[in-house]
Design a protein around this motif. Structure first.
Motif, PDB file in Angstrom:
ATOM      1  N   ILE A   1       0.840  -1.200   0.000  1.00 12.47           N
ATOM      2  CA  ILE A   1       0.000   0.000   0.000  1.00 12.47           C
ATOM      3  C   ILE A   1       0.878   1.255   0.000  1.00 12.47           C
ATOM      4  N   ASP A   2       1.966   1.191   0.755  1.00 15.63           N
ATOM      5  CA  ASP A   2       2.900   2.334   0.737  1.00 15.63           C
ATOM      6  C   ASP A   2       3.424   2.557  -0.679  1.00 15.63           C
ATOM      7  N   GLU A   3       3.661   1.468  -1.333  1.00 21.41           N
ATOM      8  CA  GLU A   3       4.190   1.566  -2.695  1.00 21.41           C
ATOM      9  C   GLU A   3       3.146   2.186  -3.634  1.00 21.41           C
ATOM     10  N   LEU A   4       1.886   1.795  -3.447  1.00 20.61           N
ATOM     11  CA  LEU A   4       0.806   2.400  -4.252  1.00 20.61           C
ATOM     12  C   LEU A   4       0.672   3.893  -3.943  1.00 20.61           C
ATOM     13  N   THR A   5       0.854   4.214  -2.639  1.00 18.73           N
ATOM     14  CA  THR A   5       0.767   5.621  -2.231  1.00 18.73           C
ATOM     15  C   THR A   5       1.857   6.430  -2.926  1.00 18.73           C
TER      16      THR A   5
ATOM     17  N   ALA B   1      -1.205  13.032  -6.902  1.00 18.18           N
ATOM     18  CA  ALA B   1      -2.104  13.004  -5.746  1.00 18.18           C
ATOM     19  C   ALA B   1      -1.321  13.359  -4.478  1.00 18.18           C
ATOM     20  N   LYS B   2      -2.051  13.872  -3.487  1.00 16.35           N
ATOM     21  CA  LYS B   2      -1.357  14.243  -2.246  1.00 16.35           C
ATOM     22  C   LYS B   2      -1.180  13.037  -1.341  1.00 16.35           C
ATOM     23  N   GLY B   3      -2.080  12.089  -1.467  1.00  9.50           N
ATOM     24  CA  GLY B   3      -1.990  10.902  -0.619  1.00  9.50           C
ATOM     25  C   GLY B   3      -3.070   9.917  -1.025  1.00  9.50           C
ATOM     26  N   LEU B   4      -3.041   8.766  -0.374  1.00 10.45           N
ATOM     27  CA  LEU B   4      -3.995   7.711  -0.720  1.00 10.45           C
ATOM     28  C   LEU B   4      -4.621   7.215   0.580  1.00 10.45           C
ATOM     29  N   ILE B   5      -5.936   7.171   0.602  1.00 12.47           N
ATOM     30  CA  ILE B   5      -6.620   6.663   1.790  1.00 12.47           C
ATOM     31  C   ILE B   5      -7.284   5.346   1.409  1.00 12.47           C
ATOM     32  N   TYR B   6      -7.329   4.431   2.360  1.00 13.77           N
ATOM     33  CA  TYR B   6      -7.880   3.130   1.994  1.00 13.77           C
ATOM     34  C   TYR B   6      -8.680   2.548   3.142  1.00 13.77           C
TER      35      TYR B   6
END
Ligand code: ASP
Length: 592
Positions: A338-342, A352-357
């Motif tokens: 997930i960090d890698e996707l972020t 994007a500024k960030g990714l929420i899941y």
């Protein structure tokens, strides 16, 4: 003729025949007593055999000085092979060599002329004529030929006539910069190369040609994004006395015909989607519909209750849109994944500024990256809206609506690829309809001055029921414009045209042309509309792109005989290049 047969056509039935073949030496195997030569031409490869004691010594001697890519004429008798090669159409036979003429020796080529070559891109482009000898490249051009032929067969069957339009013209606005050509006879004046034959095909409709098409070169001087060519080919079409529905059916017919004849695929009816739907469900006007993963809004423009507010989560509270996708079966993604996707969505290309899941775990529990702000109860509501099941992972982006949609669209495609949902052997064809007529933008070099731009081109007709909005809310006007999309790539686009002078003049006005400017640039078209212009409309397909899709390749370059590189250069002929001072003088062009 120097040859009796090609290198691809001899079979068992030819055994005993005396033949002469011409071609290039692909490979020589010299085992002392025996020599085998693979002779290649456009049609295939045929094996020649020489044997000590059987073949005349002079021929053996000559064979021993052959090199790769020598051009030779070989004659002899067709015989049955002892060890057959089932991988080669000619693999049952070989030629017992009785005559060998070197038609032309060859230098050692700089890379292997094989499907799998050791030549890098640059080298292959510099020696493109050698690259084109490779079967894999040649097959692409053969496919291109077939697509062109089948296009002509279909269009001819529908009473279209192919008319050539000029190449030295004046600007036709398709949204790119023009290539220009100086006029020696009119010093200080320039032709523009057509970005498309748009105005000419419309004039042909005024002339009564009714159904026109042309497989035609177009030129656009754009900053070269990956896989764009400054010159490319369109299947350009126009029809009179039609409505949008007629165009959609006619060209759905063309694409079905091509799929059938080129790929032997029966394409069902082509589904349709409005631009608005495409943007809200996929964040793109050219969605890849081979897989779902549709957008779901937690907070947004569509009549849904905001499921994010009142929890003091500033990121969502300040966002215009909170939107996500359900990556089914990905709840097992590790923190690292997930960090890698972020990081992936934060790259400047995505921005994007960030990714929420949130995860819908296998045991039914819900867990999010914003647990501080949203309770399990909140997440339950999210889960219902996304329709998650145990094992799912929801990825959410937020921010300004257009940006967030675009970013999520990229993420969706990336997830589609990672989850192997974009099967290259599946073809999802789609019409996207009802594009906006106009988009707000800024003039090149004048960042402060925004104006309306035609989303398709200035000749596109607004929807009848939206014409009144031109004065009050131009951005809301929908166009009679349509795109054809295959697997997420726009392969064609067109529109119903304006055919009344007044409406066309008004459109130029909306686009910021003064009446004088409009007259200077498009007076001929406005005039023509006063001499009995029929209602008309059309479409153009990107021919190179269509070929690459049929060929199952990503790059259009592979389907162009002599393409340019990413800097717009032809490295083989070394163009563009400077010209002599005398030529400049003649053109009255001063170069500093
Ligand atoms: N001229 C348009 C283009 O090149 C196509 C069309 O409107 O027919 O995109």
């Amino acid at each position: 003729m120097l040859r009796t047969h090609t290198c691809g056509e001899l079979r068992m039935e030819h055994v005993g025949t005396q033949v002469a073949l011409c071609g290039w030496v692909q490979r020589i195997r010299d085992k002392g007593g025996m020599i085998w030569i693979d002779l290649r031409d456009r049609y295939g490869i045929t094996q020649l055999i020489l044997e000590e004691g059987q073949t005349a010594p002079a021929i053996l001697e000559q064979a021993r000085i052959l090199g790769r890519e020598f051009v030779v004429k070989a004659s002899g008798e067709v015989i049955e092979r002892k060890s057959k090669n089932p991988n080669l159409p000619t693999g049952d036979i070989e030629i017992k060599l009785a005559g060998l003429d070197v038609l032309n020796p060859a230098k050692l080529p700089p890379f292997l002329i094989e499907d799998e070559t050791d030549g890098g891109d640059d080298l292959r482009m510099k020696y493109r004529y050698l690259d084109l000898r490779r079967g894999s490249v040649r097959r692409n051009l053969e496919l291109r030929h077939k697509v062109a032929q089948q296009t002509r067969i279909y269009m001819d069957g529908q009473e279209f006539i192919e008319v050539e339009t000029p190449v030295l013209i004046k600007s036709t606005p398709e949204g790119a910069r023009d290539f220009v050509v100086p006029s020696r006879m009119n010093p200080g004046e320039f032709y523009a190369l057509p970005q498309s034959p748009q105005t000419f095909k419309q004039l042909l409709m005024v002339s009564g040609f009714d159904r026109y098409y042309q497989i035609v070169k177009c030129f656009r001087d754009e900053d070269l994004r990956a896989d764009r060519q400054p010159e490319f080919t369109q299947i350009d079409c126009e029809m009179s006395f039609i409505e949008q529905e007629d165009i959609l059916q006619m060209f759905e017919g063309l694409v079905k015909h091509l799929f059938k004849t080129v790929k032997n695929i029966d394409l069902g009816e082509v589904p349709r989607m409005t631009y608005a739907e495409a943007m809200s469900l996929y964040g793109s006007d050219k969605p890849d519909t081979r897989f779902g993963m549709k957008f779901v809004e937690l907070k947004g423009l569509f009549d849904t209750v905001d499921l994010t507010s009142g929890k003091n989560f500033a990121v969502f509270d300040n966002a215009e849109l909170v939107v996500g996708i359900n990556a089914k079966g990905c709840a097992e993604y590790t923190r690292k994944q997930i960090d890698e996707l972020t990081d992936w969505v934060k790259r400047p290309q995505i921005g994007a500024k960030g990714l929420i899941y949130f995860r819908h775990n296998a045991d039914g529990t819900l867990k999010s990256s914003v647990d501080k702000f949203y309770s399990e109860e909140d997440l339950k509501q999210w889960s219902v809206r996304f329709g998650t099941e145990p094992g799912d992972l929801v990825l959410i982006l937020s921010g300004e609506a257009n940006k967030a949609r675009k970013q999520l669209s990229e993420l969706r495609l990336e997830m589609g690829s990672r989850l192997k949902l974009r099967d290259p052997n599946q073809y999802n064809v789609l019409w996207v309809l009802d594009f906006p007529l106009l988009e707000w933008g800024e003039e090149e070099g004048q960042p402060e001055q925004g104006r309306w731009f035609a989303m398709h081109h200035p000749f596109t007709s607004p929807k009848q029921e939206d014409i009144a909005l031109l004065d009050t809310d131009p951005g809301a006007v929908r166009a009679n414009a349509y795109d054809m999309v295959i697997n997420g790539t726009e392969v064609g686009g067109g529109s119903i045209r304006i055919f009344q002078r007044d409406l066309q003049a008004k459109m130029f006005g909306v686009l910021g042309f003064s009446p004088e400017e409009a007259k200077a640039q498009f007076g001929f078209l406005l005039d023509a509309f006063e001499y009995g212009a029929p209602p008309h409309g059309g479409i153009a397909f990107g021919f190179d792109r269509l070929c690459s899709i049929f060929g199952g390749a990503d790059s259009i370059r592979d389907f162009i005989a002599f393409p340019k590189n990413n800097s717009g250069r032809d490295v083989m002929i070394d163009s563009p290049s400077t010209i002599a001072q005398a030529q400049l003088n003649e053109l009255k062009i001063a170069v500093k």
